[in-house]
Design a protein around this motif. Structure first.
Motif, short mmCIF file in Angstrom:
data_model
loop_
_atom_site.label_atom_id
_atom_site.label_comp_id
_atom_site.label_asym_id
_atom_site.label_seq_id
_atom_site.Cartn_x
_atom_site.Cartn_y
_atom_site.Cartn_z
N GLN A 57 -17.03 16.44 -69.15
CA GLN A 57 -16.69 15.47 -70.20
C GLN A 57 -17.44 15.77 -71.49
N LEU A 58 -18.72 16.14 -71.37
CA LEU A 58 -19.51 16.48 -72.56
C LEU A 58 -19.00 17.77 -73.21
N LEU A 59 -18.52 18.71 -72.39
CA LEU A 59 -17.92 19.93 -72.94
C LEU A 59 -16.64 19.59 -73.70
N ALA A 60 -15.83 18.69 -73.15
CA ALA A 60 -14.61 18.27 -73.85
C ALA A 60 -14.97 17.59 -75.17
N LEU A 61 -16.01 16.77 -75.16
CA LEU A 61 -16.46 16.11 -76.39
C LEU A 61 -16.92 17.16 -77.41
N ALA A 62 -17.68 18.15 -76.96
CA ALA A 62 -18.15 19.22 -77.86
C ALA A 62 -16.97 19.99 -78.43
N LEU A 63 -15.95 20.24 -77.63
CA LEU A 63 -14.75 20.94 -78.09
C LEU A 63 -14.05 20.13 -79.19
N ILE A 64 -13.90 18.84 -78.96
CA ILE A 64 -13.24 17.99 -79.95
C ILE A 64 -14.07 17.95 -81.25
N ILE A 65 -15.38 17.84 -81.12
CA ILE A 65 -16.24 17.83 -82.31
C ILE A 65 -16.11 19.14 -83.08
N ALA A 93 -13.43 9.83 -86.63
CA ALA A 93 -12.72 10.50 -85.54
C ALA A 93 -13.63 10.71 -84.34
N ILE A 94 -14.87 11.08 -84.59
CA ILE A 94 -15.81 11.26 -83.47
C ILE A 94 -16.11 9.92 -82.80
N GLY A 96 -14.15 7.33 -82.69
CA GLY A 96 -12.95 7.01 -81.92
C GLY A 96 -12.86 7.80 -80.63
N THR A 97 -13.21 9.08 -80.70
CA THR A 97 -13.18 9.93 -79.50
C THR A 97 -14.18 9.42 -78.47
N ILE A 98 -15.38 9.09 -78.91
CA ILE A 98 -16.39 8.60 -77.97
C ILE A 98 -15.96 7.27 -77.37
N ILE A 99 -15.38 6.39 -78.17
CA ILE A 99 -14.88 5.12 -77.64
C ILE A 99 -13.81 5.37 -76.58
N LEU A 100 -12.92 6.31 -76.86
CA LEU A 100 -11.89 6.68 -75.88
C LEU A 100 -12.53 7.20 -74.60
N PHE A 101 -13.55 8.05 -74.72
CA PHE A 101 -14.24 8.59 -73.54
C PHE A 101 -14.96 7.48 -72.77
#
Length: 155
Positions: A57-65, A93-94, A96-101
């Motif tokens: 999940q943290l890798l996916a977050l890093a990819l999105i960032i 956007a970040i 929002g992404t974290i809230i989604l995660f």
């Protein structure tokens, strides 16, 4: 100077971001891991470490960032928008992404106000540190370029 970015440049950005995120979560794990065990999926193992699912999940977050940074904070795709607007969009956007995660992966209970306050505080602190580091790096690069220009003028 021509900027020729290869796939290796983007991978190095991705894994630098991932490394910082994992380091932050390892520190959090050591500080609050036992208390958050059973409360947050991020700290399922308490102080024993992070699960493979959490690391993914943290890798996916890093990819999105990394993707957002390259879209919004470089002139590659959006050159006409002001830098302030791009930074605001980047952080929104970040967020929002974290809230989604948080909602998708049960990082903490979505109905717990204190968890959201803690998230907002920690996100604000991390964002402020990231901005400070970016500004210091930019200032150092500008000074280096100015010295090189001055040296060139004095030739």
């Amino acid at each position: 100077m021509e900027d020729r970015r290869t796939v290796f440049h983007y991978f190095s950005e991705l894994f630098a971001t991932y490394g910082v995120i994992v380091a932050i979560f390892l520190l959090l794990d050591l500080c609050v891991g036992e208390a958050a065990s059973g409360y947050s999926s991020l700290f399922a193992y308490g102080k024993e470490g992070l699960s493979a699912g959490t690391l993914a999940q943290l890798l996916a977050l890093a990819l999105i960032i990394t993707v957002l940074r390259n879209i919004l904070l470089t002139d590659n795709l959006i050159g006409s928008m002001s830098m302030i607007t791009r930074n605001v969009l980047f952080f929104l956007a970040i967020t929002g992404t974290i809230i989604l995660f948080v909602l998708l992966f049960a990082w903490f209970p979505a109905d717990d106000a204190s968890a959201w306050i803690g998230f907002l505080i920690s996100f604000a602190v991390c964002s402020a540190l990231a901005i400070l580091i970016s500004r210091l790096k930019e200032k150092a690069e500008n000074e280096r370029m100015n010295r090189a220009l001055e040296k060139y003028r004095n030739m």
